[in-house]
Design a protein around this motif. Structure first.
Motif, PDB file in Angstrom:
ATOM      1  N   LEU A  66       0.817  -1.213   0.000  1.00  0.00           N
ATOM      2  CA  LEU A  66       0.000   0.000   0.000  1.00  0.00           C
ATOM      3  C   LEU A  66       0.851   1.264   0.000  1.00  0.00           C
ATOM      4  O   LEU A  66       0.416   2.311  -0.485  1.00  0.00           O
ATOM      5  N   TRP A  67       2.067   1.191   0.520  1.00  0.00           N
ATOM      6  CA  TRP A  67       2.963   2.351   0.485  1.00  0.00           C
ATOM      7  C   TRP A  67       3.266   2.744  -0.957  1.00  0.00           C
ATOM      8  O   TRP A  67       3.338   3.931  -1.282  1.00  0.00           O
ATOM      9  N   LEU A 105      -6.681   5.181 -12.663  1.00  0.00           N
ATOM     10  CA  LEU A 105      -7.930   5.566 -12.018  1.00  0.00           C
ATOM     11  C   LEU A 105      -7.745   6.870 -11.240  1.00  0.00           C
ATOM     12  O   LEU A 105      -8.578   7.779 -11.328  1.00  0.00           O
ATOM     13  N   ALA A 106      -6.651   6.958 -10.486  1.00  0.00           N
ATOM     14  CA  ALA A 106      -6.383   8.190  -9.731  1.00  0.00           C
ATOM     15  C   ALA A 106      -6.216   9.377 -10.675  1.00  0.00           C
ATOM     16  O   ALA A 106      -6.732  10.476 -10.415  1.00  0.00           O
ATOM     17  N   PHE A 107      -5.521   9.169 -11.778  1.00  0.00           N
ATOM     18  CA  PHE A 107      -5.329  10.233 -12.772  1.00  0.00           C
ATOM     19  C   PHE A 107      -6.670  10.663 -13.366  1.00  0.00           C
ATOM     20  O   PHE A 107      -6.969  11.862 -13.465  1.00  0.00           O
ATOM     21  N   VAL A 128       1.969   6.029  -6.008  1.00  0.00           N
ATOM     22  CA  VAL A 128       1.365   5.989  -7.344  1.00  0.00           C
ATOM     23  C   VAL A 128       0.223   7.003  -7.443  1.00  0.00           C
ATOM     24  O   VAL A 128       0.100   7.732  -8.443  1.00  0.00           O
ATOM     25  N   VAL A 129      -0.612   7.068  -6.419  1.00  0.00           N
ATOM     26  CA  VAL A 129      -1.749   8.002  -6.424  1.00  0.00           C
ATOM     27  C   VAL A 129      -1.254   9.452  -6.435  1.00  0.00           C
ATOM     28  O   VAL A 129      -1.777  10.296  -7.179  1.00  0.00           O
ATOM     29  N   LEU A 130      -0.232   9.750  -5.635  1.00  0.00           N
ATOM     30  CA  LEU A 130       0.320  11.111  -5.611  1.00  0.00           C
ATOM     31  C   LEU A 130       0.929  11.480  -6.965  1.00  0.00           C
ATOM     32  O   LEU A 130       0.771  12.610  -7.447  1.00  0.00           O
ATOM     33  N   TYR A 146      -1.867  12.216  -9.383  1.00  0.00           N
ATOM     34  CA  TYR A 146      -2.464  13.520  -9.096  1.00  0.00           C
ATOM     35  C   TYR A 146      -1.578  14.648  -9.612  1.00  0.00           C
ATOM     36  O   TYR A 146      -2.066  15.626 -10.197  1.00  0.00           O
ATOM     37  N   ALA A 147      -0.279  14.503  -9.414  1.00  0.00           N
ATOM     38  CA  ALA A 147       0.665  15.506  -9.913  1.00  0.00           C
ATOM     39  C   ALA A 147       0.628  15.569 -11.437  1.00  0.00           C
ATOM     40  O   ALA A 147       0.681  16.663 -12.027  1.00  0.00           O
ATOM     41  N   LEU A 148       0.539  14.406 -12.087  1.00  0.00           N
ATOM     42  CA  LEU A 148       0.460  14.392 -13.549  1.00  0.00           C
ATOM     43  C   LEU A 148      -0.824  15.067 -14.022  1.00  0.00           C
ATOM     44  O   LEU A 148      -0.813  15.825 -15.001  1.00  0.00           O
TER      45      LEU A 148
END
Length: 231
Positions: free
Chosen positions: A52-53, A149-151, A58-60, A63-65
């Protein structure tokens, strides 16, 4: 381009507008359903692969992208094309150009008008991921599916963040996120709305804006694109 000498068929225009709103609504429902199914697969992948770390990183990164992409698309819409540009003119170029003339107009837009276009853009690649990427059975698919998905969710929410950044008094929770730099704030976005509107284009969180301004990224990109494009 519409010939100004010819009368505009109001009924035809309204029918086209209604059809587009219907398309946006269908895309929104499909986007929501696809996101839910993909989230379930990611949860199943997490139970299998864990780490999960890594997923947090990956999610951050996603989001930055999304923040960078929001700036690049905003830059293109502000500086290239016209409302008559095929496919993208009325959906993307015109809203950004009109927004400079009426910055608070976005506050009068209901949810679907503000966010429907981003659903149309994000849905097709999200469907491809859902159908072809083994998110719950492959570690690579698990990581890539989570990233995309996050993107996609960040891209979908960008116009809503943008809308909130124009509110004098946003909802309390929204203001909390804005104050911590997690989403675009009014003070940050106001920098873009100073004529000639040529800086601080990123509108998801605005993380990239100071750096891109420092290296004159968009100024240099404009020179490059104008050398490449004819006319």
């Amino acid at each position: 381009m519409t010939n100004p000498a010819l009368p505009i068929d109001k009924d035809t225009a309204e029918e086209g507008f209604s059809a587009f709103r219907l398309l946006q609504t269908i895309a929104f429902i499909a986007f929501g359903a696809t996101s839910i199914v993909l989230t379930i697969e990611i949860v199943e992948g997490a139970q299998t692969f864990g780490r999960l770390w890594l997923i947090l990183i990956v999610v951050l990164a996603a989001y930055a992208l999304a923040d960078f992409v929001s700036g690049f698309v905003h830059f293109l819409a502000d500086n290239f094309g016209s409302p008559e540009t095929p496919l993208f003119g009325k959906a993307f170029v015109m809203p950004f150009r009109e927004h400079h003339k009426d910055p608070t107009g976005i506050l009068r837009h209901p949810f679907m008008i503000a966010n429907g276009n981003n659903c149309l853009v994000a849905l097709p690649p999200l469907l491809v991921i859902l159908v072809f990427v083994p998110v719950d059975t492959s570690f690579g698919g698990y990581v890539f599916g989570t990233f995309f998905l996050a993107f996609s969710l960040a891209i979908f929410l960008t116009n809503q963040f943008h809308k909130w950044a124009h509110m004098e008094t946003p909802p309390r929770l929204v203001a909390w996120f804005q104050a911590r730099g997690l989403i675009l704030s009014k003070a940050h976005h106001d920098i873009h709305h100073v004529s000639p509107f040529d800086t601080y284009y990123c509108i998801t969180a605005g993380w990239w804006n100071p750096f891109l301004q420092r290296i004159r990224f968009f100024e240099r990109m404009a020179l490059v694109i104008r050398r490449i494009l004819p006319g």
